[in-house]
Design an enzyme around this catalytic site. Structure first.
Site, PDB file in Angstrom:
ATOM      1  N   GLU A  46      30.990  46.525 -32.568  1.00  0.00           N
ATOM      2  CA  GLU A  46      31.768  45.623 -33.427  1.00  0.00           C
ATOM      3  C   GLU A  46      32.899  45.073 -32.587  1.00  0.00           C
ATOM      4  O   GLU A  46      33.782  45.810 -32.143  1.00  0.00           O
ATOM      5  CB  GLU A  46      32.326  46.319 -34.665  1.00  0.00           C
ATOM      6  CG  GLU A  46      32.963  45.278 -35.591  1.00  0.00           C
ATOM      7  CD  GLU A  46      33.681  45.858 -36.780  1.00  0.00           C
ATOM      8  OE1 GLU A  46      34.926  45.889 -36.747  1.00  0.00           O
ATOM      9  OE2 GLU A  46      33.001  46.266 -37.726  1.00  0.00           O
ATOM     10  N   CYS A  66      39.940  43.426 -36.882  1.00  0.00           N
ATOM     11  CA  CYS A  66      38.866  42.551 -36.413  1.00  0.00           C
ATOM     12  C   CYS A  66      38.406  41.575 -37.490  1.00  0.00           C
ATOM     13  O   CYS A  66      37.974  40.468 -37.175  1.00  0.00           O
ATOM     14  CB  CYS A  66      37.672  43.382 -35.942  1.00  0.00           C
ATOM     15  SG  CYS A  66      38.001  44.388 -34.483  1.00  0.00           S
TER      16      CYS A  66
END
Length: 516
Positions: free
Chosen positions: A254, A288
């Protein structure tokens, strides 16, 4: 506020004792809230990493034979322990990462949800599944989910509890062992989570912890792991992927995001502005999946801009460990420099600072005001580059088609948000190139829905955490086929030509059978 009073030396020693280290080297961490020293953290050597993997491999063979029910019970005990120790966990998250208490609680809640989700669904997710055999009635097939072995997890500083443990919970639930390297800036909270794992009944050898620089310890993990789970920047993730590929092992990554929010025509301005504040400034934008680009229809642009700026200006900043501040600190001076550079560069290229735009050393060493920019041009660094801080750019659009095109611009594809009519948002969501799309929410709806997979498209990564995808990534599907009565090649007393004709006739029958 004294950091020493929040995290006593005796507590530091008990936590750092979990790290496998035979060296005399340590690294002193400091709190972004005050700049005070927090802990002298032992550094692991390459030999320590080797020992951790050797130990984990032996433990994994025993752990894989542990009944699913026992693993589930351990995860449910972990769930309860997390909630029982919420206050200490929140203190450690805040001290090490600098985020506000409300944003720290997101991690505690997410981890508890993850533990309960896999505990309750483990038997269903890992039980052998029957599949259709080649010859109905004669061939039966089951698919087993076999653990990969020892999983290497390299976790980030921005969600130091959740990302350190939430990715490893399905790994051990599936029968793997884990070697974890928490980020060097925020190791204590990860260690506190591992301590709770052990108290919940997970054997210590099943979850090993090593510490040190990513270039050394992280590389050593990738060189030994059977699977690698990494959360971090796209640049580092690309190197992890290359190293994993050289060993022909799988990995989940990720990575970064430059996440967009679209405010549809007719959307409730106040609700959208309130959602944008949360979506942009949770954990000071060091998330994120946080929003860095806001696209608002030109008919509501001025109203939305004014509502957003009013709400952002009302946010409180501070270094408190109480619940009375809305936004905390950045993690380091380098993050402050990145945000400062992006603001100054945008202004130099024609942008206007609507609110914020300044570092706040009067509050703490790494505080920066939540900032909204208008008129950002494609010449600005923050136009396409991820800031990873409390900075968002506001853009008008003329049509929904244009908004979708703008949202899809660039190389990232992690998260997106749409505010407005649910029916219209559902219609355009599949056209957005992002692994998660939240409607009338910034990121928390998908992030908190543990049954739903989460991950990135394009340069935002590969693989998925959460959901059944989050546990199956740690297993190898193994097909076990049983043939009865007649061999696949036909009985020995039937000539091959005759058998081929019989089989052809059977295939024609099956073609007309709906479920075959």
């Amino acid at each position: 506020m004294s950091i020493a009073g929040v995290v006593p030396e005796s507590r530091v020693r008990s936590l750092t004792g979990i790290i496998r280290s035979t060296t005399q080297e340590t690294r002193t961490t400091s709190s972004p809230l005050t700049g005070e020293a927090v802990a002298a953290v032992p550094t692991s050597s390459i030999d320590d990493v080797e020992t951790a993997f050797d130990t984990a491999r032996v433990a994994q063979e025993r752990w894989a034979r542990t009944p699913l029910r026992s693993r589930s019970e351990a995860l449910l005990r972990l769930h309860d322990l997390i909630l029982d120790h919420t206050d200490e966990l929140l203190d450690l998250i805040q001290v090490e990462s600098g985020k506000s208490r409300a944003h720290a609680f997101d991690e505690v809640a997410h981890l508890a949800l993850t533990a309960r989700f896999y505990a309750r669904r483990l038997r269903r997710q890992l039980a052998p599944h029957r599949r259709n055999g080649a010859l109905p009635g004669l061939t039966s097939v089951e698919v087993n989910q076999v653990p990969k072995g020892v999983v290497g997890i390299i976790s980030p500083w921005n969600y130091p509890l959740s990302m350190a443990l939430a990715d490893g919970i399905p790994a051990i639930a599936a029968g793997n062992a884990v070697v974890l390297k928490p980020d060097s800036q925020s190791p204590l909270i990860a260690l506190a989570g591992v301590e709770l794992l052990r108290r919940a009944g997970v054997p210590a050898d099943v979850w090993q912890v090593v510490s040190g620089p990513g270039s050394v310890v992280g590389t050593a993990i990738i060189e030994r792991a059977d699977y690698v789970c990494f959360t971090g920047s796209t640049a580092t993730g690309t190197m992890v992927a290359k190293q994993a590929a050289e060993r022909l092992i799988s990995c989940s990554l990720e990575l970064g995001g430059k996440n967009p929010m679209i405010v549809l025509p007719g959307a409730d301005v106040e609700r959208s502005a309130a959602g944008a504040v949360t979506a942009c400034f949770s954990s000071a934008g060091q998330l994120c999946v946080s929003i860095e680009r806001l696209y608002v229809h030109e008919s509501q642009y001025d109203a939305f801009r004014d509502a957003l700026v009013r709400r952002v200006r009302a946010l409180s900043l501070g270094a408190s460990l109480d619940w009375d501040t809305d936004m905390g600190s950045l993690i380091s001076q380098s993050q402050v420099e990145t945000v400062t550079k992006h603001v100054e560069d945008a202004v130099a290229n024609g942008a206007t600072v609507l609110t914020g735009g300044r570092a706040r050393p009067d509050l703490g060493p790494y505080f920066f005001e939540p900032t909204v920019l208008d008129g950002v041009t494609n010449a600005a660094e923050c136009f396409a580059q991820e800031t990873f801080g409390p900075l968002v750019s506001l853009y008008p659009y003329r049509s929904v088609e244009e908004a979708v095109s703008l949202a899809n611009a660039g190389d990232y594809g992690l998260n997106a948000s749409i505010f407005g009519s649910v029916r219209e948002a559902r219609r355009i969501a599949p056209r957005i190139k992002a692994g998660t799309v939240n409607i009338n929410e910034g990121f928390a709806a998908s992030f908190g829905s543990i049954d739903a997979p989460m991950g990135g498209m394009r340069s935002s990564g590969v693989g998925r955490r959460q959901g059944i995808e989050g546990i199956l990534r740690y297993t190898e599907p193994q097909s076990v086929a049983v043939q009865r009565a007649v061999p696949m090649g036909g009985p020995a007393f039937v000539p091959p030509e005759t058998y081929s004709k019989l089989l052809t006739a059977g295939l024609r029958v099956l073609r007309r059978t709906p479920r075959a």
